[in-house]
Scaffold this active site. Structure first.
Site, PDB file in Angstrom:
ATOM      1  N   CYS A 101       0.833  -1.207   0.000  1.00 19.82           N
ATOM      2  CA  CYS A 101       0.000   0.000   0.000  1.00 19.82           C
ATOM      3  C   CYS A 101       0.871   1.262   0.000  1.00 19.82           C
ATOM      4  O   CYS A 101       1.545   1.554   0.996  1.00 19.82           O
ATOM      5  CB  CYS A 101      -0.921  -0.030   1.220  1.00 19.82           C
ATOM      6  SG  CYS A 101      -1.808   1.486   1.543  1.00 19.82           S
ATOM      7  N   CYS A 104      -0.038   3.854   2.696  1.00 18.26           N
ATOM      8  CA  CYS A 104       0.385   3.374   4.020  1.00 18.26           C
ATOM      9  C   CYS A 104       1.852   3.725   4.266  1.00 18.26           C
ATOM     10  O   CYS A 104       2.227   4.168   5.351  1.00 18.26           O
ATOM     11  CB  CYS A 104       0.190   1.867   4.146  1.00 18.26           C
ATOM     12  SG  CYS A 104      -1.510   1.314   3.959  1.00 18.26           S
TER      13      CYS A 104
END
Length: 184
Positions: A101, A104
């Protein structure tokens, strides 16, 4: 002359005196490091010493290096979720993330900083999306990163947040949640 000494998992680099300044009987030793010494570089300085005859001296005596901080975010899984989050006597901010991600990874430094800043008021944990499918399904996590605040074993209403945001917005989000739960 520079030399690099490795004692797994820490690598130390030192500037040694020229070879002519060290007697043939001199030896350089690097003692193995224990895990307790990995939290600061300063703790590792005394581990490397120069021994010449009867005298021994540290190559870094008196040096002051900044402390290397360990992360403020604890990574947990399904097995630790109940004891760490649901049974906690203080608020716990859960961040759902994944290694693949991009958002993230983008907010990771801000989250680490805020986890350390708020360490006296709450606990911050992260849960890997791919390794914990039961929690992802149970808490209906659809986007990453996702945040949910828990207090007294229950999700705080209105605490869900999805997506990457700036450190300032994360700070506002956490402050508003902490003010809400302290009043209730």
């Amino acid at each position: 002359m520079n030399a690099i000494f490795s004692s797994s998992p820490v690598l130390l680099r030192s500037s040694l005196p020229p070879a002519r300044a060290v007697s043939p009987a001199a030896s350089i030793t690097a003692k193995p490091l224990s895990w307790s010494h990995h939290t600061s570089a300063a703790a590792n300085l005394h581990r490397l010493s120069l021994r010449s005859g009867r005298r021994s001296r540290s190559l870094f005596a008196g040096a002051v290096l900044p402390t290397i901080r360990c992360g403020g975010i604890q990574e947990i899984g399904e097995t630790e979720f109940s004891s760490t989050v649901l049974e906690s006597d203080r608020p716990v901010l859960v961040e759902f993330v994944a290694t693949w991600c991009g958002p993230c990874r983008l907010i990771y430094p801000a989250m680490e900083s805020l986890a350390q800043e708020y360490s006296d008021r709450m606990t911050v944990v992260k849960i890997d999306h791919d390794a914990n499918p039961r929690l992802i399904e149970e808490y209906k996590v659809y986007g990453l990163p996702s945040f949910i605040l828990f207090k007294n074993g229950k999700e705080v209403p209105g605490s869900r947040r999805e997506g990457a945001i700036t450190k300032a917005k994360l700070k506002e989000y956490i402050d508003s949640l902490l003010n809400t739960i302290s009043v209730a």
